[in-house]
Design a protein around this motif. Structure first.
Motif, short mmCIF file in Angstrom:
data_model
loop_
_atom_site.label_atom_id
_atom_site.label_comp_id
_atom_site.label_asym_id
_atom_site.label_seq_id
_atom_site.Cartn_x
_atom_site.Cartn_y
_atom_site.Cartn_z
N ALA A 150 -40.02 -47.49 -10.24
CA ALA A 150 -38.67 -47.74 -9.72
C ALA A 150 -38.44 -49.21 -9.37
CB ALA A 150 -38.43 -46.87 -8.48
N CYS A 151 -39.46 -50.03 -9.50
CA CYS A 151 -39.37 -51.45 -9.09
C CYS A 151 -38.58 -52.26 -10.12
CB CYS A 151 -40.78 -52.01 -8.94
SG CYS A 151 -40.81 -53.78 -8.60
N VAL A 152 -37.67 -53.13 -9.62
CA VAL A 152 -36.90 -54.00 -10.53
C VAL A 152 -37.32 -55.47 -10.37
CG1 VAL A 152 -34.89 -52.47 -10.69
CG2 VAL A 152 -35.01 -54.13 -8.82
N ASN A 153 -38.47 -55.67 -9.75
CA ASN A 153 -39.06 -57.02 -9.61
C ASN A 153 -38.13 -58.03 -8.94
OD1 ASN A 153 -41.65 -56.55 -10.80
ND2 ASN A 153 -40.57 -56.31 -12.75
N CYS A 154 -37.45 -57.61 -7.89
CA CYS A 154 -36.52 -58.53 -7.22
C CYS A 154 -37.27 -59.49 -6.29
CB CYS A 154 -35.46 -57.75 -6.45
SG CYS A 154 -36.13 -56.87 -5.02
N GLY A 155 -38.48 -59.12 -5.87
CA GLY A 155 -39.28 -60.01 -5.02
C GLY A 155 -38.97 -59.90 -3.53
N ALA A 156 -38.02 -59.06 -3.15
CA ALA A 156 -37.63 -58.97 -1.73
C ALA A 156 -38.79 -58.50 -0.86
CB ALA A 156 -36.44 -58.02 -1.58
N CYS A 157 -39.59 -57.59 -1.36
CA CYS A 157 -40.69 -57.04 -0.55
C CYS A 157 -41.73 -58.11 -0.24
CB CYS A 157 -41.33 -55.85 -1.25
SG CYS A 157 -41.87 -56.20 -2.93
N ALA A 158 -42.09 -58.91 -1.24
CA ALA A 158 -43.11 -59.95 -1.02
C ALA A 158 -42.61 -60.96 0.00
CB ALA A 158 -43.44 -60.63 -2.35
N VAL B 209 -36.33 -53.49 2.96
CA VAL B 209 -35.52 -54.38 2.11
C VAL B 209 -35.51 -53.96 0.65
CG1 VAL B 209 -35.83 -56.37 3.63
CG2 VAL B 209 -37.44 -55.99 1.74
N CYS B 210 -36.33 -53.01 0.28
CA CYS B 210 -36.40 -52.61 -1.13
C CYS B 210 -35.11 -51.91 -1.55
CB CYS B 210 -37.59 -51.68 -1.36
SG CYS B 210 -37.69 -51.11 -3.07
N PRO B 211 -34.41 -52.45 -2.57
CA PRO B 211 -33.10 -51.88 -2.93
C PRO B 211 -33.19 -50.61 -3.77
CG PRO B 211 -33.60 -53.74 -4.37
CD PRO B 211 -34.74 -53.63 -3.39
N THR B 212 -34.35 -50.29 -4.29
CA THR B 212 -34.44 -49.16 -5.23
C THR B 212 -35.30 -48.01 -4.72
OG1 THR B 212 -36.39 -50.06 -6.30
CG2 THR B 212 -34.25 -50.75 -7.19
N GLU B 213 -35.79 -48.12 -3.49
CA GLU B 213 -36.72 -47.13 -2.92
C GLU B 213 -38.01 -47.04 -3.71
OE1 GLU B 213 -34.66 -43.41 -2.12
OE2 GLU B 213 -34.19 -44.24 -0.15
N ALA B 214 -38.36 -48.14 -4.39
CA ALA B 214 -39.70 -48.19 -4.99
C ALA B 214 -40.74 -48.20 -3.87
CB ALA B 214 -39.84 -49.44 -5.86
N LEU B 215 -40.36 -48.74 -2.73
CA LEU B 215 -41.19 -48.67 -1.52
C LEU B 215 -40.44 -47.84 -0.49
CD1 LEU B 215 -42.19 -52.44 -1.31
CD2 LEU B 215 -43.59 -50.56 -2.16
N ARG B 216 -41.10 -46.84 0.05
CA ARG B 216 -40.43 -45.96 1.02
C ARG B 216 -41.34 -45.68 2.19
NH1 ARG B 216 -39.60 -40.68 -0.63
NH2 ARG B 216 -41.05 -41.07 -2.33
#
Ligand code: SF4
Ligand code: SF4
Length: 302
Positions: free
Chosen positions: A59-67, A94-101
């Protein structure tokens, strides 16, 4: 289990409009934490009482917000370094796609009961109500009693799904008065197998079922045994015959057989939980029919 979880358990989810966890339209509260450790648990994320981070690289779109949000340098491309992770869940926020929950959050009973009020017409018209599931809700008798008592005061019918490992006296005093139905899982009748694949002896579970079966004759609540079918483990002729004999001894004439669902293995991967059992197939109609036949000789309805 830390003392604060006993008073304030974490809730994995409150699922409204559920058709899966009892009759009619239901709201199901999934607790986090379980005293058993079943190798095939279909909710592996509910085993630990603590909050966990679920990571879904697909589900990750590699936006970098989590890092950018992680103060501990625990985010690596496409993954989380769980040794460095401090579980503050800033990345999930901050994850916009719920790749991290974040999995698990304390919810005050009053807040959940206020939500339930919105569903009263659905409960009434469908014969549904509130279901407590898990994890193991009986781990938290005070909290669960507040939910059940509050629901009954709102005129909502209540149901508990349990693995059966609880203190009977406490259960009878705190929870039973507020329950309309209990779905009670029976898994492996051989104690050695139960210890190996469920992480605990089965003696107290069977004893609790026996005692509940006696009380259920009053008709104040409905007791339904359920058998989660696991190919080659719980669905063997030997195990099912032993369960049928046990139910016959208890005078219980109905059982629910739950077909094996292999999708739990993916959920275990999301929380990086090792899987001891790798059965990744569905049961065939012939296998399910064989399982049903095991109860026929005892006149137990499936
Ligand atoms: S939970 Fe906190 S420490 Fe762990 S990866 Fe996310 S931001 Fe970093
Ligand atoms: S914030 Fe979510 S979507 Fe963005 S890189 Fe991190 S995991 Fe991927």
């Amino acid at each position: 289990m830390p003392a604060d979880f006993a008073a304030e358990p974490l809730i994995l989810d409150v699922k409204h409009n559920s058709l899966d966890d009892g009759p009619g339209i239901r709201s199901t509260v999934f607790f986090k934490g379980c005293p058993l450790d079943c190798a095939w648990c279909h909710n592996p994320e509910s085993k630990s009482p603590e909050a966990e981070l679920a990571v879904d690289p697909a589900a990750c779109v590699n936006c970098g917000a989590c890092a950018a949000a992680c103060p501990h340098g625990a985010i690596r491309p496409g993954a989380v370094d769980r040794d460095r992770c401090r579980r503050d869940f800033r990345c999930a926020a901050v994850c916009p796609t719920e790749a991290l929950r974040r999995l698990g959050r304390y919810r005050p009973p009053a807040e959940i009961l206020a939500e339930l009020k919105r569903y009263l017409p659905f409960f009434r018209n469908s014969g549904g109500g509130l279901t407590l599931s898990g994890g193991e809700p009986t781990l938290y008798p005070d909290y669960a009693a507040k939910l059940l008592r509050g629901a009954k005061q709102l005129g909502i019918r209540t149901l508990l799904e349990t693995g059966g490992l609880f203190d009977f006296t406490r259960f009878q005093e705190n929870l039973l008065p507020w329950l309309d139905a209990i779905y009670f899982d029976l898994k492996l009748m051989d104690d050695g197998q139960h210890r190996e694949f469920c992480g605990a002896p089965n003696g107290r579970i069977l004893d609790n079922f026996r005692r509940l079966a006696v009380v259920a004759r009053t008709g104040f609540f409905r007791l339904l045994p359920r058998v989660p079918l696991v190919p080659g483990l719980t669905d063997t002729d030997e195990n099912l015959a032993a369960i049928a004999r046990f139910l016959d001894d208890c005078g219980v004439r109905r059982v629910d057989l739950l077909p094996y669902n292999p999708t739990w293995t993916r959920k275990a991967v999301l929380i990086d939980r090792p899987t001891r059992l790798a059965i990744e197939r569905w049961q065939t109609p012939d296998e399910l029919e064989r399982c049903r036949r095991a109860f026929a000789g005892f006149a137990i309805e499936r």
